[in-house]
Enzyme design. Structure first.
Site, PDB file in Angstrom:
ATOM      1  N   LYS A  34       0.912  -1.194  -0.075  1.00  0.00           N
ATOM      2  CA  LYS A  34       0.006  -0.136  -0.015  1.00  0.00           C
ATOM      3  C   LYS A  34       0.951   1.275   0.111  1.00  0.00           C
ATOM      4  O   LYS A  34       2.160   1.201   0.170  1.00  0.00           O
ATOM      5  CB  LYS A  34      -0.890  -0.194   1.434  1.00  0.00           C
ATOM      6  N   TYR A 269      12.489  32.620   1.003  1.00  0.00           N
ATOM      7  CA  TYR A 269      11.206  33.218   1.505  1.00  0.00           C
ATOM      8  C   TYR A 269      11.387  33.515   3.063  1.00  0.00           C
ATOM      9  O   TYR A 269      11.731  32.776   3.778  1.00  0.00           O
ATOM     10  CB  TYR A 269      10.028  32.501   1.314  1.00  0.00           C
TER      11      TYR A 269
HETATM   12  C1  LIG Z   1       0.443  -1.821   6.382  1.00  0.00           C
HETATM   13  C2  LIG Z   1      -0.014  -3.050   7.285  1.00  0.00           C
HETATM   14  C3  LIG Z   1       1.018  -4.019   7.699  1.00  0.00           C
HETATM   15  C4  LIG Z   1       2.447  -3.873   7.669  1.00  0.00           C
HETATM   16  O1  LIG Z   1       2.982  -3.268   8.817  1.00  0.00           O
HETATM   17  P1  LIG Z   1       4.319  -2.927   9.001  1.00  0.00           P
HETATM   18  O2  LIG Z   1       4.634  -2.379  10.442  1.00  0.00           O
HETATM   19  O3  LIG Z   1       4.943  -1.944   7.788  1.00  0.00           O
HETATM   20  O4  LIG Z   1       5.364  -4.221   8.933  1.00  0.00           O
HETATM   21  C5  LIG Z   1       0.420  -5.208   8.450  1.00  0.00           C
HETATM   22  N1  LIG Z   1      -0.818  -5.345   8.424  1.00  0.00           N
HETATM   23  C6  LIG Z   1      -1.790  -4.331   7.915  1.00  0.00           C
HETATM   24  C7  LIG Z   1      -3.255  -4.637   8.375  1.00  0.00           C
HETATM   25  C8  LIG Z   1      -1.292  -3.205   7.411  1.00  0.00           C
HETATM   26  O5  LIG Z   1      -2.235  -2.499   6.971  1.00  0.00           O
END
Ligand SMILES: *Cc1c(COP(=O)(O)O)cnc(C)c1O
Length: 377
Positions: A34, A269
């Site tokens: 993601k 700025y």
């Molecule tokens: C993003 C996510 C993970 C991964 O978590 P990390 O701390 O980056 O390993 C695991 N489970 C769910 C449901 C997530 O959304």
């Protein structure tokens, strides 16, 4: 291109192998891609992960899943974020699995599955103390009963830890784990086979084998970063090594102009910086639009010729000014490393996070999607 993000293929491949070794061959190793693969490029990083042996990919939205399918990625994809009722049909069209926790979703999905006569896998999210998505143990059986279709395979149950990475004491996580386990037992007692039981993110996967069940969900670690300093310390105590995770992302830009300025010149700025001596200032075409936080104004550093050059004045929308007075022979279009290694120096995501009061996760995910991701090696 003047600013780009290099992705090191062998680092990402190495990280998958590290986690494979940690969880064994039989468990499903799923990788969270993601947020544009934590900034590494959704399709680019996903392709590398699958080739390296990741079994499943995890996305937040239907749109991300579609992008992967359209790029030809055919491994199981689990959508963990909210899928609007109107988009539920896409789960069937693209063969996605989805996390469910709303009765309305369960009902609509049942109707769709029955009318399409098509199988779909769902994973039930259990609320164990994070107070995020999920169904409480008390509500779980009535919830399951709203799923009314033989085409719906309730193949998974999951939960998510609240603070496994933020602390050295893990009693809250243990409590969550207990609640999760007893709820899974309850579901099994109601004749749900639950082929996939999962709760481990990177932190849990690294620190607690008892959280592995038969599937883990690794995010930050797959990109070679640690969930936190606490996790790193605990892991080093436990494994007596650093596991060999390798960061994979280098953000690179170039020198756009060099100017000699007299002492007492204002930079940028708001006139927030004034040179204290005769100085050499370079302009670099990256700004807050690209994900280079404005809080780095007068605070951050970049690397030029393997040396640290401080950011002077405010970060602009599309450029920054850096002080190269102490770096010799800098020329137009010389490379500038914003994040990553150059010679023996490096600027990590953790360092950038410290400068602006955030975590490595936010630093890498915020580099603009439009910056090209270039795969190296
Ligand atoms: C993003 C996510 C993970 C991964 O978590 P990390 O701390 O980056 O390993 C695991 N489970 C769910 C449901 C997530 O959304």
């Amino acid at each position: 291109m003047r600013t780009s993000i290099e992705i090191n293929r062998s680092a990402l491949t190495n990280n998958i192998k590290v986690f494979r070794k940690l969880v064994g061959k039989k468990r499903v190793l799923s990788v969270a891609v993601k947020a544009n693969s934590y900034g590494h490029g959704l399709v680019e990083a996903s392709g590398i992960f699958v080739k390296a042996g990741a079994d499943w990919l995890i996305v937040d939205s239907v749109e991300e899943g579609i992008e992967l399918r359209e790029a030809g990625i055919d491994v199981p994809i689990l959508i963990v974020g909210y899928v609007p009722l109107k988009q539920l049909g896409k789960l069937f069209d693209y063969d996605f699995r989805a996390v469910v926790y709303n009765k309305q979703t369960a009902k609509k999905l049942s109707t769709l599955a029955n009318s399409r006569r098509k199988k779909i896998g769902v994973h039930v999210k259990i609320e164990t103390g994070t107070t995020r998505q999920g169904v409480t143990p008390k509500e779980i059986i009535p919830f399951i009963k709203t799923i009314k279709s033989d085409y719906i395979d309730i193949e998974g149950a999951l939960t998510h830890f609240a603070n496994i990475e933020d602390v050295l004491e893990h009693d809250f996580a243990d409590k969550q784990l207990d609640i999760f386990k007893s709820t899974v037992e309850l579901l099994k007692a109601h004749k749900l086979p639950l082929k996939y039981v999962h709760c481990a993110n990177s932190g849990a996967a690294i620190l607690f084998p008892k959280t592995h069940f038969n599937m883990v969900r690794v995010g930050i670690g797959a990109y070679g970063m640690w969930p936190s300093q606490e996790t790193k310390l605990t892991a080093m105590r436990m494994h007596r090594n650093q596991l060999g995770l390798q960061p994979a992302m280098t953000v690179k830009s170039m020198i756009a102009q060099i100017k000699d300025v007299p002492a007492g010149s204002y930079v940028g700025y708001g006139c927030t910086y004034k040179t204290t001596k005769k100085s050499k200032i370079a302009i670099v075409p990256i700004g807050y639009f690209d994900g280079y936080d404005r809080k780095l104004s007068n605070t951050g550093y970049v690397l030029i010729h393997g040396k640290r050059a401080p950011v002077r004045g405010r970060v602009c929308m599309n450029m920054i000014m850096v002080d190269i007075s102490d770096i010799s022979n800098v020329r137009l279009e010389d490379p500038v490393v914003i994040m990553g290694k150059q010679k023996s120096e490096s600027i990590t995501a953790e360092q950038l996070g410290e400068w602006i009061g955030t975590i490595n996760y936010e630093v890498t995910t915020r580099f603009r999607e439009g910056l090209p991701r270039v795969i190296k090696k």
